[in-house]
Design a protein around this motif. Sequence first.
Motif, PDB file in Angstrom:
ATOM      1  N   LYS B  59      16.146   7.527  36.994  1.00 29.33           N
ATOM      2  CA  LYS B  59      15.529   8.576  38.416  1.00 29.33           C
ATOM      3  C   LYS B  59      15.627   7.794  39.802  1.00 29.33           C
ATOM      4  O   LYS B  59      14.845   8.629  40.732  1.00 29.33           O
ATOM      5  CB  LYS B  59      14.070   7.574  37.385  1.00 29.33           C
ATOM      6  N   ASN B  60      16.536   6.564  39.374  1.00 30.03           N
ATOM      7  CA  ASN B  60      16.229   6.487  41.578  1.00 30.03           C
ATOM      8  C   ASN B  60      17.698   4.831  40.959  1.00 30.03           C
ATOM      9  O   ASN B  60      18.327   5.195  39.501  1.00 30.03           O
ATOM     10  CB  ASN B  60      15.032   5.880  41.955  1.00 30.03           C
ATOM     11  N   LYS B  61      17.586   4.440  42.504  1.00 26.27           N
ATOM     12  CA  LYS B  61      18.760   3.750  42.323  1.00 26.27           C
ATOM     13  C   LYS B  61      18.211   1.797  41.523  1.00 26.27           C
ATOM     14  O   LYS B  61      19.671   2.045  40.689  1.00 26.27           O
ATOM     15  CB  LYS B  61      19.145   3.255  43.854  1.00 26.27           C
ATOM     16  N   GLU B  62      17.003   2.202  41.192  1.00 29.14           N
ATOM     17  CA  GLU B  62      16.934   0.705  40.588  1.00 29.14           C
ATOM     18  C   GLU B  62      17.578   0.906  38.578  1.00 29.14           C
ATOM     19  O   GLU B  62      17.518   0.001  38.092  1.00 29.14           O
ATOM     20  CB  GLU B  62      15.695   0.613  40.578  1.00 29.14           C
ATOM     21  N   GLU B  63      17.206   2.120  38.433  1.00 30.02           N
ATOM     22  CA  GLU B  63      17.106   2.588  37.280  1.00 30.02           C
ATOM     23  C   GLU B  63      18.820   2.514  36.659  1.00 30.02           C
ATOM     24  O   GLU B  63      19.273   2.596  35.817  1.00 30.02           O
ATOM     25  CB  GLU B  63      16.599   3.760  36.608  1.00 30.02           C
ATOM     26  N   MET B  64      19.185   3.124  37.846  1.00 28.74           N
ATOM     27  CA  MET B  64      21.215   2.835  37.658  1.00 28.74           C
ATOM     28  C   MET B  64      21.337   1.031  37.331  1.00 28.74           C
ATOM     29  O   MET B  64      21.910   1.657  37.211  1.00 28.74           O
ATOM     30  CB  MET B  64      21.537   4.076  38.833  1.00 28.74           C
ATOM     31  N   VAL B  65      20.874   1.008  38.389  1.00 31.55           N
ATOM     32  CA  VAL B  65      21.216  -0.697  38.496  1.00 31.55           C
ATOM     33  C   VAL B  65      20.897  -1.390  36.980  1.00 31.55           C
ATOM     34  O   VAL B  65      21.411  -2.046  36.894  1.00 31.55           O
ATOM     35  CB  VAL B  65      20.653  -1.009  39.521  1.00 31.55           C
ATOM     36  N   LEU B  66      19.934  -0.842  36.330  1.00 29.78           N
ATOM     37  CA  LEU B  66      19.355  -1.709  35.137  1.00 29.78           C
ATOM     38  C   LEU B  66      20.169  -1.079  34.159  1.00 29.78           C
ATOM     39  O   LEU B  66      20.377  -1.977  33.512  1.00 29.78           O
ATOM     40  CB  LEU B  66      17.634  -0.785  34.816  1.00 29.78           C
ATOM     41  N   ALA B  67      20.681   0.118  34.660  1.00 32.68           N
ATOM     42  CA  ALA B  67      21.444   0.165  33.141  1.00 32.68           C
ATOM     43  C   ALA B  67      22.758   0.046  33.527  1.00 32.68           C
ATOM     44  O   ALA B  67      23.681  -1.316  32.012  1.00 32.68           O
ATOM     45  CB  ALA B  67      21.574   1.068  33.326  1.00 32.68           C
ATOM     46  N   VAL B  68      23.272  -0.963  34.236  1.00 27.75           N
ATOM     47  CA  VAL B  68      24.301  -1.871  34.347  1.00 27.75           C
ATOM     48  C   VAL B  68      24.022  -3.304  34.266  1.00 27.75           C
ATOM     49  O   VAL B  68      24.811  -3.839  33.299  1.00 27.75           O
ATOM     50  CB  VAL B  68      25.110  -2.276  35.954  1.00 27.75           C
TER      51      VAL B  68
END
Lengths: 206, 206
Positions: B59-68
């Motif tokens: 959805k956004n950068k945050e979601e990408m970081v959350l995956a990490v």
Amino acid sequence: MAQMTEIRRKERYHHGDLRAQLVEAARRLIAEKGVDQFSVSEACRVANVSTAAPYNHFKNKEEMVLAVALDGLERENWMMRDALEAAPENGLDRIIAIGRVYVSFAQDEPGVFRLIAGSAPDQDARAAMMQSGERNYDLVHTEVARYLNKTEIDEDVRRRALMLWTFVHGLSFLLIDNKVGLADPDLDIDGFLRAVGERVMRDDTV
Amino acid sequence: MAQMTEIRRKERYHHGDLRAQLVEAARRLIAEKGVDQFSVSEACRVANVSTAAPYNHFKNKEEMVLAVALDGLERENWMMRDALEAAPENGLDRIIAIGRVYVSFAQDEPGVFRLIAGSAPDQDARAAMMQSGERNYDLVHTEVARYLNKTEIDEDVRRRALMLWTFVHGLSFLLIDNKVGLADPDLDIDGFLRAVGERVMRDDTV
DNA sequence: TGTCAAAGTTAGTCCGTCTAACATATATAA
DNA sequence: TTATATATGTTAGACGGACTAACTTTGACA
């Protein structure tokens, strides 16, 4: 004459103390929403100046944030001294009082706490933060030595002080990141601090 | 046929597993330079895709970081289990082993550790992080109960577990933020962990 | 084989940091 | 008192990152 002084700062071309105003604005904004969400532009809006103005006072955003961190360390130092003055002459309460200030500061200003806890970008900043931080940490050393009836800060004192710091540091982060709820929804912080203090300061030659 | 499979992913229009590649790139970049310096654009460069591509998967950068972050929690869980398998059947070493993994993970991947330690932005993320984090924390509960020869996780177990967590959490931050040098330049981490473990787990009914 | 959905791309908006060139006020010196 | 230098503002704009809209390519499946 009276009218001169009544002129609002923002209505004049020169502010007079823009630097201080920007630091204050930054402090409030960072306290509210954290460093990540903080922008120099927003601080400018608050201070009613153009987005280029800060660069007469700060090399860049980092330097501005550093000013907020150093200010925080100084205020923390004051609060610790105040707490010690209010604490009894002897006993564990003095040590607990310092720890309580540490944790309360984190809870009151999580954004600023993170700044202080974090590592500085460049060498100058690192040095400034260290110097200021050391002043606060000296208080812990002094109180630990006092509690143990020691006149000098020896290895044992340093070790216990580090344990105490480690503890309040960890607790602060767990609290402001809402992790404690996962472990213990209604933790009695004061009781917890005391329990830890007792364990760390207990005479273990037995 | 063989040639088909030899075609490099990046030369094809569809990657096949861009999501996984982006998470991996993000993990590496965040481990290297921290979340603050991480940009989605850079991850795109690493993965050889346009800067718009990720938004089909996140959805956004945050979601990408959350995956990490979630990936990190899972790896941490594996490491803890491994450490427990390698540890003796009984005694304090099991508890220390878990703590050592916690601290080592922070030292090895400070950026990812901060992610895990930090609070999630929205409710869904918070729930996901909590669930994953709880799995790891359960290990601590189990080992503390085991050490105390208890069959259930009672108030005492929870309290000691929280103390242990608080400790390794604080130590991790102090280490990765280079604060320990200020207190004790050459700290023996293993010895420190043991000393703390002993103090926290000591029977205090005496 | 034709069509649709998934998953890419390009182009462009918006916002934030920071710089360059310019403007204005204040302090100092003539 | 006036002239000038310096400090400290301003505007305009370059640059980069997050994100969106509209379009394109590919693979899956009827």
